[in-house]
Motif scaffolding. Structure first.
Motif, PDB file in Angstrom:
ATOM      1  N   PHE A  26       0.592  -1.342  -0.038  1.00 18.82           N
ATOM      2  CA  PHE A  26      -0.011   0.083   0.069  1.00 18.82           C
ATOM      3  C   PHE A  26       0.757   1.211   0.088  1.00 18.82           C
ATOM      4  O   PHE A  26       0.351   2.410  -0.083  1.00 18.82           O
ATOM      5  CB  PHE A  26      -0.913  -0.112   1.165  1.00 18.82           C
ATOM      6  N   LEU A  27       2.107   0.960   0.123  1.00 22.45           N
ATOM      7  CA  LEU A  27       2.990   2.276   0.110  1.00 22.45           C
ATOM      8  C   LEU A  27       3.924   2.403  -1.186  1.00 22.45           C
ATOM      9  O   LEU A  27       3.846   3.334  -1.861  1.00 22.45           O
ATOM     10  CB  LEU A  27       4.159   1.835   0.980  1.00 22.45           C
ATOM     11  N   VAL A  28       3.907   1.073  -1.715  1.00 27.83           N
ATOM     12  CA  VAL A  28       4.812   0.948  -3.196  1.00 27.83           C
ATOM     13  C   VAL A  28       4.295  -0.112  -3.867  1.00 27.83           C
ATOM     14  O   VAL A  28       4.212  -1.172  -3.498  1.00 27.83           O
ATOM     15  CB  VAL A  28       6.112   0.836  -2.996  1.00 27.83           C
ATOM     16  N   PRO A  29       3.046   0.275  -4.835  1.00 33.00           N
ATOM     17  CA  PRO A  29       2.243  -1.021  -5.401  1.00 33.00           C
ATOM     18  C   PRO A  29       3.038  -1.644  -6.211  1.00 33.00           C
ATOM     19  O   PRO A  29       4.222  -1.346  -6.727  1.00 33.00           O
ATOM     20  CB  PRO A  29       1.416  -0.014  -6.420  1.00 33.00           C
ATOM     21  N   TYR A  30       2.937  -2.926  -6.456  1.00 32.64           N
ATOM     22  CA  TYR A  30       3.818  -3.831  -7.127  1.00 32.64           C
ATOM     23  C   TYR A  30       3.919  -3.478  -8.502  1.00 32.64           C
ATOM     24  O   TYR A  30       4.761  -3.923  -9.210  1.00 32.64           O
ATOM     25  CB  TYR A  30       3.281  -5.357  -6.755  1.00 32.64           C
ATOM     26  N   ARG A  31       2.737  -3.052  -9.086  1.00 27.43           N
ATOM     27  CA  ARG A  31       2.666  -2.564 -10.227  1.00 27.43           C
ATOM     28  C   ARG A  31       2.230  -1.081 -10.463  1.00 27.43           C
ATOM     29  O   ARG A  31       1.244  -0.904  -9.890  1.00 27.43           O
ATOM     30  CB  ARG A  31       1.834  -3.588 -11.223  1.00 27.43           C
ATOM     31  N   ARG A  32       2.729  -0.237 -11.102  1.00 33.97           N
ATOM     32  CA  ARG A  32       2.454   1.196 -11.062  1.00 33.97           C
ATOM     33  C   ARG A  32       3.027   1.828 -12.396  1.00 33.97           C
ATOM     34  O   ARG A  32       3.756   1.440 -12.974  1.00 33.97           O
ATOM     35  CB  ARG A  32       2.917   1.728  -9.723  1.00 33.97           C
ATOM     36  N   VAL A  33       2.050   2.850 -12.779  1.00 32.02           N
ATOM     37  CA  VAL A  33       2.364   3.621 -13.973  1.00 32.02           C
ATOM     38  C   VAL A  33       3.212   4.814 -13.445  1.00 32.02           C
ATOM     39  O   VAL A  33       2.590   5.683 -12.816  1.00 32.02           O
ATOM     40  CB  VAL A  33       1.087   3.888 -14.681  1.00 32.02           C
ATOM     41  N   ARG A  34       4.465   5.070 -14.079  1.00 33.39           N
ATOM     42  CA  ARG A  34       5.094   6.334 -13.576  1.00 33.39           C
ATOM     43  C   ARG A  34       4.758   7.281 -14.172  1.00 33.39           C
ATOM     44  O   ARG A  34       4.554   8.307 -13.743  1.00 33.39           O
ATOM     45  CB  ARG A  34       6.964   5.945 -13.828  1.00 33.39           C
ATOM     46  N   PHE A  35       4.475   7.308 -15.620  1.00 31.86           N
ATOM     47  CA  PHE A  35       4.083   8.580 -16.268  1.00 31.86           C
ATOM     48  C   PHE A  35       3.516   7.984 -17.759  1.00 31.86           C
ATOM     49  O   PHE A  35       3.866   6.873 -18.066  1.00 31.86           O
ATOM     50  CB  PHE A  35       5.082   9.511 -16.554  1.00 31.86           C
ATOM     51  N   THR A  36       2.828   8.933 -18.559  1.00 32.47           N
ATOM     52  CA  THR A  36       2.638   8.539 -19.714  1.00 32.47           C
ATOM     53  C   THR A  36       2.963   9.804 -20.474  1.00 32.47           C
ATOM     54  O   THR A  36       3.195  10.776 -20.199  1.00 32.47           O
ATOM     55  CB  THR A  36       0.802   8.719 -19.951  1.00 32.47           C
ATOM     56  N   TYR A  37       3.565   9.473 -21.755  1.00 33.88           N
ATOM     57  CA  TYR A  37       4.288  10.437 -22.589  1.00 33.88           C
ATOM     58  C   TYR A  37       3.673  10.524 -24.082  1.00 33.88           C
ATOM     59  O   TYR A  37       3.288   9.434 -24.443  1.00 33.88           O
ATOM     60  CB  TYR A  37       5.696  10.662 -22.804  1.00 33.88           C
ATOM     61  N   SER A  38       3.249  11.793 -24.303  1.00 32.41           N
ATOM     62  CA  SER A  38       2.525  11.793 -25.571  1.00 32.41           C
ATOM     63  C   SER A  38       3.857  11.972 -26.996  1.00 32.41           C
ATOM     64  O   SER A  38       4.688  12.998 -26.673  1.00 32.41           O
ATOM     65  CB  SER A  38       1.662  12.887 -25.592  1.00 32.41           C
ATOM     66  N   THR A  39       3.709  11.107 -27.714  1.00 31.40           N
ATOM     67  CA  THR A  39       4.845  11.147 -28.781  1.00 31.40           C
ATOM     68  C   THR A  39       4.881  12.374 -29.890  1.00 31.40           C
ATOM     69  O   THR A  39       5.534  12.857 -30.136  1.00 31.40           O
ATOM     70  CB  THR A  39       4.821   9.828 -29.626  1.00 31.40           C
ATOM     71  N   GLY A  40       3.601  12.792 -29.722  1.00 32.62           N
ATOM     72  CA  GLY A  40       3.362  14.161 -30.563  1.00 32.62           C
ATOM     73  C   GLY A  40       3.869  15.307 -30.069  1.00 32.62           C
ATOM     74  O   GLY A  40       4.470  16.040 -30.371  1.00 32.62           O
ATOM     75  N   GLU A  41       3.209  15.451 -28.777  1.00 33.02           N
ATOM     76  CA  GLU A  41       3.601  16.710 -27.955  1.00 33.02           C
ATOM     77  C   GLU A  41       5.087  16.683 -27.297  1.00 33.02           C
ATOM     78  O   GLU A  41       5.438  17.697 -26.828  1.00 33.02           O
ATOM     79  CB  GLU A  41       2.387  17.276 -27.333  1.00 33.02           C
ATOM     80  N   LEU A  42       5.614  15.390 -27.301  1.00 27.50           N
ATOM     81  CA  LEU A  42       6.556  15.218 -26.310  1.00 27.50           C
ATOM     82  C   LEU A  42       6.423  15.647 -24.941  1.00 27.50           C
ATOM     83  O   LEU A  42       7.382  16.375 -24.529  1.00 27.50           O
ATOM     84  CB  LEU A  42       7.863  15.902 -27.092  1.00 27.50           C
ATOM     85  N   SER A  43       5.260  15.251 -24.497  1.00 31.10           N
ATOM     86  CA  SER A  43       5.028  16.075 -23.186  1.00 31.10           C
ATOM     87  C   SER A  43       4.625  14.667 -22.212  1.00 31.10           C
ATOM     88  O   SER A  43       4.002  13.625 -22.670  1.00 31.10           O
ATOM     89  CB  SER A  43       3.765  16.955 -22.908  1.00 31.10           C
ATOM     90  N   PHE A  44       4.904  14.923 -21.035  1.00 30.39           N
ATOM     91  CA  PHE A  44       4.766  13.906 -19.910  1.00 30.39           C
ATOM     92  C   PHE A  44       3.523  14.194 -19.067  1.00 30.39           C
ATOM     93  O   PHE A  44       3.358  15.604 -18.790  1.00 30.39           O
ATOM     94  CB  PHE A  44       6.126  13.851 -18.661  1.00 30.39           C
ATOM     95  N   SER A  45       2.887  13.253 -18.597  1.00 25.52           N
ATOM     96  CA  SER A  45       1.657  13.401 -17.831  1.00 25.52           C
ATOM     97  C   SER A  45       1.730  12.398 -16.672  1.00 25.52           C
ATOM     98  O   SER A  45       2.099  11.124 -17.049  1.00 25.52           O
ATOM     99  CB  SER A  45       0.452  13.654 -18.496  1.00 25.52           C
ATOM    100  N   SER A  46       1.195  12.527 -15.580  1.00 20.91           N
ATOM    101  CA  SER A  46       0.825  11.479 -14.682  1.00 20.91           C
ATOM    102  C   SER A  46      -0.246  11.862 -13.832  1.00 20.91           C
ATOM    103  O   SER A  46      -0.785  13.005 -13.617  1.00 20.91           O
ATOM    104  CB  SER A  46       2.080  11.705 -13.546  1.00 20.91           C
ATOM    105  N   ASN A  47      -1.105  10.984 -13.610  1.00 19.22           N
ATOM    106  CA  ASN A  47      -2.241  11.105 -12.822  1.00 19.22           C
ATOM    107  C   ASN A  47      -2.144  10.261 -11.552  1.00 19.22           C
ATOM    108  O   ASN A  47      -3.049  10.008 -10.802  1.00 19.22           O
ATOM    109  CB  ASN A  47      -3.516  10.642 -13.521  1.00 19.22           C
ATOM    110  N   PHE A  48      -0.772  10.311 -10.873  1.00 19.22           N
ATOM    111  CA  PHE A  48      -0.391   9.793  -9.802  1.00 19.22           C
ATOM    112  C   PHE A  48      -1.151  10.789  -8.471  1.00 19.22           C
ATOM    113  O   PHE A  48      -0.829  12.134  -8.452  1.00 19.22           O
ATOM    114  CB  PHE A  48       1.016   9.797  -9.381  1.00 19.22           C
ATOM    115  N   LYS A  49      -1.855  10.361  -7.640  1.00 16.39           N
ATOM    116  CA  LYS A  49      -2.287  11.084  -6.377  1.00 16.39           C
ATOM    117  C   LYS A  49      -2.239  10.135  -5.448  1.00 16.39           C
ATOM    118  O   LYS A  49      -2.938   9.183  -5.330  1.00 16.39           O
ATOM    119  CB  LYS A  49      -3.703  11.422  -6.991  1.00 16.39           C
ATOM    120  N   ALA A  50      -1.742  10.585  -4.371  1.00 17.67           N
ATOM    121  CA  ALA A  50      -1.748   9.587  -3.103  1.00 17.67           C
ATOM    122  C   ALA A  50      -2.975  10.176  -2.161  1.00 17.67           C
ATOM    123  O   ALA A  50      -3.505  11.115  -2.370  1.00 17.67           O
ATOM    124  CB  ALA A  50      -0.506  10.122  -2.276  1.00 17.67           C
ATOM    125  N   ARG A  51      -3.420   9.052  -1.634  1.00 13.72           N
ATOM    126  CA  ARG A  51      -4.725   9.175  -0.789  1.00 13.72           C
ATOM    127  C   ARG A  51      -4.595   8.912   0.579  1.00 13.72           C
ATOM    128  O   ARG A  51      -3.679   8.242   1.039  1.00 13.72           O
ATOM    129  CB  ARG A  51      -5.785   8.347  -1.369  1.00 13.72           C
TER     130      ARG A  51
END
Lengths: 363, 256
Positions: A64-89
């Motif tokens: 519950f602190l470090v999930p066994y599988r997690r998405v670090r970020f998503t990047y867009s190949t068109g805009e060369l930008s990174f995004s993340s919807n990580f939110k701690a609860r």
């Protein structure tokens, strides 16, 4: 005698369910629940699912602190930008045994000591850790690793069973706030409670009297000196390299990552997932070279990292004696047995647990 | 447009059906790729050239072989899908125990066959294979991931870690410790361990993980009451020729 009353409170056992219900009202509650023959940490909706007297969960609360599988970020190949919807609860993890609290304290050191991992920090800030006392089974060796009792300040509340009540130690302002929030469930400590509390320490120690415990004095040195010992080969022969020992370990943190594109090739997700030093590909590098080419090398690596590597890195052993790696190993390889074998004949003289207090690395 | 082919050799077509079950993915793919050849799913097919050709089934007749060789010549990337295509499949589990003549006699008696048959073999015995997606059937998520990667020129990544990884992370009771024969510790994961979480021992349908420790797994089977012969048969079901070198005796060679 004076003692700081706000450092501890008494929770009558009959109020435990009220306490859990109260916690659930504050934040999502994670607690040990029965699943089949095992106990696992899980988010609870109905507090009657919570199990109080368990020996060990399959996986530590680490998930519950470090999930066994997690998405670090998503990047867009068109805009060369990174995004993340990580939110701690916000979350409350209830029912953590002392060894696992020490495990989390080790993870804290790993993740936060140098160049802190901002995600881990955010999760930790939003997590309340509530421990509970326990009694050992045959796989436990927390008395050797010095993790049989909670210390330090990485937890918020700790419930020690003193018979009719729980002696609730308060480890942090967050813990204190929870007590204030639910103050009608608690009463003040009396002299008698403190005596019972002190006695409970002895009771746990005594439960180790007839158990086989490894002597961990100077273990780092010993492992370094016994690097070529035939014991490694003997034990590794039985190792399936299945990675169970590291996957269930409260202090293991290795992961790998892979980039997963979508069909359109517009976005790519970087997925991180837990891996294990026991897998051959873990040490495989470009060109096909294996840094840990043999099963023996991989087997030894785990002990080496836990008992030599961690002390160098964070000045603590990387093992908290929870016994999961031995209890879950399909080949029944036991950390305790391996260490006893490595130590050799003088182990017999070092005697049983009664004289042992805590690990204490004396380098 | 990227031309994709999906063809079957000797097998049950289960993997092709599983591909058809990837409905969401196929919906997204139509428009991106052209399914030039997929006889199981469509009437009009063209076997002339491909960018990616998925081949299911083992090679057990001259027809299989010719089709496969032709397919290889006409595609840029060839992907073996399913355990039959990757290792030979269940039909090859006794390849090393019995001669072809005996097999034919047992099944066809004195009848003559008008095609050439041989012991079932994996695609890689006949042609070069670029990627292998084992499983009985193959795993849908892995298929989708592979297609997405190949379409974008990304090398798909399949670490051959044991099934225990996924089993343990789903907090399933270790079946071996409960005395149930399970091949998890020597089998290639990626399936998500559905069998073990349902209480059935892993059957090893995805073949070997990296450097499996057969000596230890055999000794565990012995301890839970399986005879050596039964243990070996159990391990051989899906492994095809990948287990033919099974030796007893510990060796700590590279990767072992």
């Amino acid at each position: 005698m004076d003692f700081h009353i706000e450092r501890a409170k008494i929770l009558p056992k009959s109020n435990l369910w009220g306490f859990l219900e109260g916690l659930k009202g504050v934040a999502p509650l994670i607690a040990p629940v029965e699943r089949g023959n095992k106990t696992v940490f899980s988010e609870v909706n109905d507090i009657s699912d919570v199990t109080i007297n368990y020996t060990r969960t399959v996986l530590p609360p680490k998930k519950f602190l470090v999930p066994y599988r997690r998405v670090r970020f998503t990047y867009s190949t068109g805009e060369l930008s990174f995004s993340s919807n990580f939110k701690a609860r916000d979350q409350i993890i209830f029912g953590i045994h002392s060894c696992d609290l020490h495990g989390i304290s080790i993870l804290d050191s790993v993740y936060l000591k140098e160049s802190p991992d901002p995600r881990y920090l955010e999760v930790r800030k939003k997590t309340v850790l509530i421990g509970i006392s326990c009694m050992p089974d045959d796989y436990c060796f927390c008395l050797s690793t010095g993790t049989a009792f909670p210390d330090g300040a990485n937890w918020d509340l700790f419930l020690t069973d003193i018979g009719a009540d729980y002696f609730v130690s308060i480890g942090s302002p967050k813990g204190d706030e929870l007590i204030i929030e639910l103050k009608e469930l608690f009463r003040d400590i009396e002299r008698e409670d403190l005596e019972l509390y002190k006695r409970s320490t002895r009771k746990k120690k005594e439960a180790f009297r007839d158990k086989k415990l490894p002597d961990l004095e100077r273990i780092s040195q010993l492992i370094e000196l016994e690097y070529e010992s035939p014991v490694w080969d003997e034990e590794a022969k039985r190792c399936l390299s299945c990675g169970t020992c590291t996957n269930v370990c409260p202090t293991c943190f290795c992961y790998t990552s892979v980039d997963v594109p979508d069909f359109e090739g517009k976005t790519v997700k970087r997925v991180e997932f837990t891996t294990s030093c026991q897998y051959p590909y873990y040490s495989l590098v470009a060109g096909g070279h294996y840094f840990k080419p043999t099963r023996t090398a991989r087997f030894r690596h785990r002990y080496y990292h836990k008992l030599v590597g961690y002390p160098y890195q964070i000045e603590k052993l990387g093992c908290v004696g929870c016994g999961r790696c031995s209890a879950e190993c399909p080949a029944k390889i036991s950390m305790v047995e391996t260490l006893i074998k490595l130590r050799g004949a003088d182990e017999k003289e070092s005697g049983k647990a009664t004289e042992q207090t805590s690990a204490g690395r004396s380098l | 447009m990227v031309r994709v082919g999906i063809m079957g050799l000797t097998g049950c077509s289960g993997c092709q059906c599983e591909i058809l079950n990837c409905e969401d993915a196929i919906g997204k793919l139509i428009g991106k790729v052209e399914f030039a050849y997929f006889p199981l799913a469509q009437d009009v097919n063209d076997f002339s050239e491909f960018d990616i050709l998925f081949v299911e089934g083992s090679v057990s007749t001259n027809l299989d072989r010719e089709k496969l060789v032709k397919g290889r010549e006409r595609t840029k990337i060839l992907v073996a899908v399913g355990t039959c295509a990757c290792y030979g499949g269940v039909q090859s589990q006794r390849n090393d125990e019995i001669s072809l003549d005996e097999m034919l006699k047992a099944v066809y008696g004195e009848n003559k066959l008008d095609l050439e048959v041989f012991k079932p073999m994996p695609l890689s015995d006949v042609v070069d294979v670029d990627y292998e997606l084992p499983g009985c059937p193959l795993d849908k998520r892995q298929f989708v991931y592979t297609v997405a990667s190949l379409l974008n020129g990304v090398e798909p990544f399949f670490p051959k870690i044991p099934v225990c990884h996924e089993c343990k992370l789903s907090e399933t009771d270790c079946l071996l410790l409960k005395g149930i024969p399970c091949q998890g510790p020597v089998s290639f994961s990626g399936c998500g361990a559905p069998c073990t979480s349902a209480g059935v021992g892993c059957q090893g349908c995805r073949g070997n993980c990296d450097f499996p420790n057969f000596d230890e797994i055999l000794s565990i089977y012995r301890d839970i009451g399986l005879s050596f012969d039964d243990s070996v048969k159990f391990l051989k079901v899906f492994r095809g020729k990948t287990i033919s070198g099974l030796k007893v005796g510990f060796s700590d060679e590279k990767g072992a």
